[in-house]
Motif scaffolding. Structure first.
Motif, PDB file in Angstrom:
ATOM      1  N   CYS A  45       0.843  -1.190   0.000  1.00 50.81           N
ATOM      2  CA  CYS A  45       0.000   0.000   0.000  1.00 50.81           C
ATOM      3  C   CYS A  45       0.884   1.248   0.000  1.00 50.81           C
ATOM      4  O   CYS A  45       1.917   1.275   0.691  1.00 50.81           O
ATOM      5  N   LYS A  61     -11.670  -2.443  -6.480  1.00 47.97           N
ATOM      6  CA  LYS A  61     -10.793  -1.849  -5.463  1.00 47.97           C
ATOM      7  C   LYS A  61     -10.399  -2.910  -4.442  1.00 47.97           C
ATOM      8  O   LYS A  61     -11.052  -3.929  -4.303  1.00 47.97           O
ATOM      9  N   CYS A  64      -6.804  -1.839   1.979  1.00 45.92           N
ATOM     10  CA  CYS A  64      -5.594  -2.264   2.667  1.00 45.92           C
ATOM     11  C   CYS A  64      -5.957  -2.813   4.048  1.00 45.92           C
ATOM     12  O   CYS A  64      -6.760  -2.204   4.766  1.00 45.92           O
ATOM     13  N   ILE A  71      -7.579   1.161  -2.619  1.00 44.67           N
ATOM     14  CA  ILE A  71      -6.666   1.272  -3.747  1.00 44.67           C
ATOM     15  C   ILE A  71      -7.346   0.697  -4.985  1.00 44.67           C
ATOM     16  O   ILE A  71      -7.872  -0.420  -4.954  1.00 44.67           O
ATOM     17  N   LYS A  77      -4.222   3.769  -7.837  1.00 44.99           N
ATOM     18  CA  LYS A  77      -4.333   5.031  -7.100  1.00 44.99           C
ATOM     19  C   LYS A  77      -5.232   4.893  -5.880  1.00 44.99           C
ATOM     20  O   LYS A  77      -6.227   4.178  -5.903  1.00 44.99           O
ATOM     21  N   ALA A  78      -4.855   5.607  -4.826  1.00 42.27           N
ATOM     22  CA  ALA A  78      -5.662   5.638  -3.611  1.00 42.27           C
ATOM     23  C   ALA A  78      -6.921   6.453  -3.858  1.00 42.27           C
ATOM     24  O   ALA A  78      -6.915   7.439  -4.595  1.00 42.27           O
ATOM     25  N   GLU A  85      -0.124   6.212  -4.850  1.00 40.66           N
ATOM     26  CA  GLU A  85      -0.420   5.139  -5.783  1.00 40.66           C
ATOM     27  C   GLU A  85       0.681   4.095  -5.729  1.00 40.66           C
ATOM     28  O   GLU A  85       1.777   4.345  -5.230  1.00 40.66           O
TER      29      GLU A  85
END
Length: 103
Positions: A45, A61, A64, A71, A77-78, A85
């Motif tokens: 992450c 997605k 985490c 993510i 990308k977060a 990212e």
């Protein structure tokens, strides 16, 4: 130059699950969604390097397992408001086998 690395049969990766591939000093999480799409991300992450392969997958997605950062499996990308990212890798499934592309 492009190298396609054989990961595993698609059926060996559970729906909403992941496997880890270690190659060339990298640890890559290979994820399977509910609708059988396959994605590959750096397994860390961007926040605190939590192991994304141990996170919860929903839609496209992964959350985490350390601090629930979301993510994108599509682009690494977060999700806002978080920022950061992680690297993504191309995937393909041929004859029921998953491959990832290393550049």
């Amino acid at each position: 130059m492009t190298d396609w690395i054989k990961v595993a049969p698609l059926n060996d990766i559970p729906k909403l699950g992941a496997r880890v591939v270690r190659t060339g000093g990298r640890e890559i999480g290979v994820f399977r969604t509910e609708d059988d799409r396959v994605f590959a991300l750096n397994n860390a992450c961007p926040h605190k390097a939590g192991p994304l392969s141990q996170g919860i997958i929903y839609g496209d997605k992964v959350a985490c397992p350390l601090h629930s950062w979301k993510i994108s499996l599509v682009d690494g990308k977060a999700e806002e408001p978080d920022v950061g990212e992680t690297a993504c890798y191309a995937t393909k499934v041929e004859d029921g086998t998953v491959y990832i592309e290393l550049k």
